[in-house]
Motif scaffolding. Structure first.
Motif, mmCIF file in Angstrom:
data_model
loop_
_atom_site.group_PDB
_atom_site.id
_atom_site.type_symbol
_atom_site.label_atom_id
_atom_site.label_comp_id
_atom_site.label_asym_id
_atom_site.label_seq_id
_atom_site.Cartn_x
_atom_site.Cartn_y
_atom_site.Cartn_z
ATOM 1 N N TYR A 1 15.211 -28.615 14.613
ATOM 2 C CA TYR A 1 16.109 -27.686 15.308
ATOM 3 C C TYR A 1 16.050 -26.251 14.790
ATOM 4 C CZ TYR A 1 18.728 -30.061 18.943
ATOM 5 O OH TYR A 1 19.083 -30.654 20.122
ATOM 6 N N PRO A 2 15.787 -26.018 13.497
ATOM 7 C CA PRO A 2 15.658 -24.621 13.044
ATOM 8 C C PRO A 2 14.603 -23.829 13.797
ATOM 9 C CG PRO A 2 16.003 -26.039 11.162
ATOM 10 C CD PRO A 2 15.854 -26.943 12.345
ATOM 11 N N ILE A 3 13.646 -24.511 14.417
ATOM 12 C CA ILE A 3 12.673 -23.797 15.254
ATOM 13 C C ILE A 3 13.402 -23.166 16.430
ATOM 14 C CG2 ILE A 3 10.689 -24.086 16.809
ATOM 15 C CD1 ILE A 3 9.680 -26.294 14.960
ATOM 16 N N LEU A 4 14.327 -23.910 17.042
ATOM 17 C CA LEU A 4 15.116 -23.371 18.157
ATOM 18 C C LEU A 4 16.068 -22.283 17.667
ATOM 19 C CD1 LEU A 4 16.049 -26.648 20.097
ATOM 20 C CD2 LEU A 4 14.269 -24.998 20.665
ATOM 21 N N TYR A 5 16.637 -22.480 16.474
ATOM 22 C CA TYR A 5 17.589 -21.504 15.944
ATOM 23 C C TYR A 5 16.935 -20.167 15.622
ATOM 24 C CZ TYR A 5 20.513 -25.680 15.265
ATOM 25 O OH TYR A 5 21.223 -26.840 15.447
ATOM 26 N N SER A 6 15.614 -20.145 15.569
ATOM 27 C CA SER A 6 14.924 -18.883 15.313
ATOM 28 C C SER A 6 15.190 -17.865 16.417
ATOM 29 C CB SER A 6 13.416 -19.117 15.189
ATOM 30 O OG SER A 6 12.847 -19.506 16.435
ATOM 31 N N VAL A 7 15.623 -18.347 17.581
ATOM 32 C CA VAL A 7 15.950 -17.443 18.694
ATOM 33 C C VAL A 7 17.059 -16.476 18.289
ATOM 34 C CG1 VAL A 7 16.820 -17.327 21.069
ATOM 35 C CG2 VAL A 7 15.188 -19.105 20.421
ATOM 36 N N PHE A 8 17.989 -16.923 17.437
ATOM 37 C CA PHE A 8 19.057 -16.039 16.958
ATOM 38 C C PHE A 8 18.468 -14.859 16.190
ATOM 39 C CE2 PHE A 8 21.482 -20.036 17.388
ATOM 40 C CZ PHE A 8 22.571 -19.574 18.119
ATOM 41 N N VAL A 9 17.497 -15.157 15.329
ATOM 42 C CA VAL A 9 16.855 -14.110 14.531
ATOM 43 C C VAL A 9 16.061 -13.165 15.429
ATOM 44 C CG1 VAL A 9 15.163 -13.649 12.721
ATOM 45 C CG2 VAL A 9 16.765 -15.551 12.477
ATOM 46 N N MET A 10 15.367 -13.731 16.412
ATOM 47 C CA MET A 10 14.615 -12.898 17.358
ATOM 48 C C MET A 10 15.550 -11.947 18.102
ATOM 49 S SD MET A 10 12.069 -15.662 19.119
ATOM 50 C CE MET A 10 11.197 -16.889 18.156
ATOM 51 N N ALA A 11 16.690 -12.460 18.534
ATOM 52 C CA ALA A 11 17.652 -11.634 19.264
ATOM 53 C C ALA A 11 18.155 -10.493 18.395
ATOM 54 C CB ALA A 11 18.829 -12.494 19.742
ATOM 55 N N ASN B 1 10.161 -5.424 15.570
ATOM 56 C CA ASN B 1 9.189 -6.211 16.333
ATOM 57 C C ASN B 1 9.356 -7.702 16.054
ATOM 58 O OD1 ASN B 1 7.935 -3.951 17.499
ATOM 59 N ND2 ASN B 1 6.626 -3.667 15.705
ATOM 60 N N VAL B 2 9.381 -8.483 17.116
ATOM 61 C CA VAL B 2 9.423 -9.941 16.998
ATOM 62 C C VAL B 2 7.989 -10.442 16.974
ATOM 63 C CG1 VAL B 2 10.159 -12.081 18.118
ATOM 64 C CG2 VAL B 2 11.612 -10.043 18.245
ATOM 65 N N ASP B 3 7.685 -11.358 16.046
ATOM 66 C CA ASP B 3 6.324 -11.891 15.996
ATOM 67 C C ASP B 3 6.354 -13.407 15.869
ATOM 68 O OD1 ASP B 3 6.557 -12.557 13.159
ATOM 69 O OD2 ASP B 3 6.352 -10.411 12.793
ATOM 70 N N PHE B 4 5.172 -13.999 15.890
ATOM 71 C CA PHE B 4 5.038 -15.458 15.900
ATOM 72 C C PHE B 4 5.679 -16.103 14.673
ATOM 73 C CE2 PHE B 4 2.638 -19.320 14.817
ATOM 74 C CZ PHE B 4 2.822 -20.058 15.980
ATOM 75 N N SER B 5 5.567 -15.467 13.529
ATOM 76 C CA SER B 5 6.095 -16.054 12.295
ATOM 77 C C SER B 5 7.610 -16.230 12.331
ATOM 78 C CB SER B 5 5.698 -15.196 11.089
ATOM 79 O OG SER B 5 6.301 -13.911 11.156
ATOM 80 N N ASP B 6 8.292 -15.476 13.195
ATOM 81 C CA ASP B 6 9.751 -15.599 13.291
ATOM 82 C C ASP B 6 10.182 -16.985 13.751
ATOM 83 O OD1 ASP B 6 10.290 -12.970 12.486
ATOM 84 O OD2 ASP B 6 9.959 -12.207 14.507
ATOM 85 N N ILE B 7 9.302 -17.680 14.456
ATOM 86 C CA ILE B 7 9.637 -19.015 14.958
ATOM 87 C C ILE B 7 9.931 -19.970 13.803
ATOM 88 C CG2 ILE B 7 8.708 -21.024 16.211
ATOM 89 C CD1 ILE B 7 7.135 -19.049 17.949
#
Length: 272
Positions: A110-120, A128-134
Motif C-alpha cells: 500500500y505505501p506504493i499507493l500512498y506515494s500519491v500524497f507525496v507527489m501531490a 518535479n515528480v519523478d519515478f523514484s517517488d513511487i
C-alpha cells in the motif's frame, strides 16, 4: 509528531473549523492533471505486484488440500453426492494461511499507493515528480508506520462491518486523515488514529460527503470497463490530500515568500 502540526491540530480541535469539499475537489482536480502519469503508474505497479505475489503465495501455499484437477472433475460431473463431499471436506479442512499472508503482503504494498500524497505535495510546491517517488515510503523511514496503520484501520473497519455496516463506514470516515498525518506530520499509528478521529468529528458532514464522492468515483471507475479505476484510485487519494492541506496545512514548511527578507549573513561565516 511535528510540533507545529500538533499545535495547529490542537487549535482546530479546540476552536473548530469548517472545510469546503467543493474547493478541495477542485484543487484535487488541478493537482491530478499535473501528476496523472506518475500517480496512475503507481497504481499499475501496485496492482501488478499484488497480482504476481498473490499468485505466488497461492502456488507455494495452496488454500485447499485437494488437487485442483480433482475439484474441477467433481464440479463438471454434476454428481450431487461428490459435490456435497467436496463441500464437507472444504469446511472440515479450511486453510486460511494463504489469505493471512496475502493480506499482509497487500498491506506492505500500500505505501506504493500512498506515494500519491507525496507527489501531490511536490506538485503543489513546484517540485518535479519523478519515478523514484513511487517508492519513497520504502526509504523515508515511514514504511512501518504506514504498514501498521493500514492493517489497524482495515481490521477496525472489518470488525465494524461484521457487527453492522454503519460502524465500518464510520471507521473509514473518521480515519480518513490518518495516512497523511503519518506522511506529513510524522505521526505514529496511535497519534494518527487519535487526531484523525478528533479532527473529523469537528466537521463530520464534510468528510461524509467526501467518502460518498470517493465511493462514487470508484464505482464510475469500475463501470468504465474497470479501466477507469486506474485513474479513479489515485484521484481519491489526492482528494484526501486536498482536504488535509485545507484543514491542517503544512505549518512546519517555509515557503520562498517566507524566506524573502531573511538575513542571509546570519550564521554564514562566508558572508560576514
Amino acid at each position: 509528531m511535528k510540533h507545529n502540526e500538533e499545535n495547529n491540530i490542537q487549535q482546530l480541535i479546540n476552536g473548530g473549523y469548517k472545510a469546503q469539499f467543493g474547493a478541495a475537489f477542485s484543487d484535487a482536480s488541478e493537482i491530478f492533471k499535473g501528476i496523472a502519469g506518475f500517480s496512475i503508474l503507481a497504481f499499475i505497479i501496485y496492482f501488478v505486484a499484488s497480482t504476481i505475489l498473490s499468485s505466488f503465495i497461492g502456488l507455494i501455499i495452496p488454500g485447499n488440500p485437494m488437487n485442483v484437477e480433482d475439484i474441477m472433475e467433481i464440479l463438471q460431473s454434476g454428481d450431487e453426492n461428490l459435490m456435497n463431499e467436496l463441500i464437507l471436506e472444504a469446511n472440515e479442512n479450511p486453510n486460511y494461511l494463504p489469505s493471512f499472508i496475502n493480506y499482509f503482503v497487500q498491506s506492505a504494498l500500500y505505501p506504493i499507493l500512498y506515494s500519491v500524497f507525496v507527489m501531490a505535495r511536490k506538485y503543489d510546491t513546484h517540485l518535479n515528480v519523478d519515478f523514484s517517488d513511487i517508492f519513497v515510503h520504502y526509504r523515508d523511514g515511514k514504511f512501518l508506520s504506514l504498514f501498521l496503520l493500514t492493517i489497524s484501520v482495515n481490521i477496525i473497519a472489518a470488525i465494524g462491518m461484521v457487527l453492522c455496516l454503519i460502524p465500518g463506514i464510520l471507521v473509514y470516515i473518521f480515519l480518513m486523515l490518518s495516512i497523511p498525518l503519518v506522511i506529513f506530520a510524522d505521526a505514529n499509528v496511535k497519534e494518527a488514529i487519535k487526531y484523525s478521529y478528533k479532527i473529523v468529528s469537528k466537521d463530520f458532514g464534510t468528510f461524509a460527503v467526501a467518502l460518498l464522492a470517493i465511493v462514487g468515483i470508484l464505482i464510475v471507475g469500475f463501470l468504465l470497463c474497470c479501466v477507469g479505476i486506474v485513474a479513479a484510485m489515485p484521484f481519491t487519494y489526492i482528494i484526501i490530500y486536498a482536504l488535509y492541506k485545507q484543514i491542517i496545512g503544512f505549518p512546519g514548511e517555509s515557503s520562498e515568500i517566507d524566506e524573502i527578507g531573511t538575513d542571509i549573513y546570519k550564521d554564514n561565516p562566508y558572508m560576514k
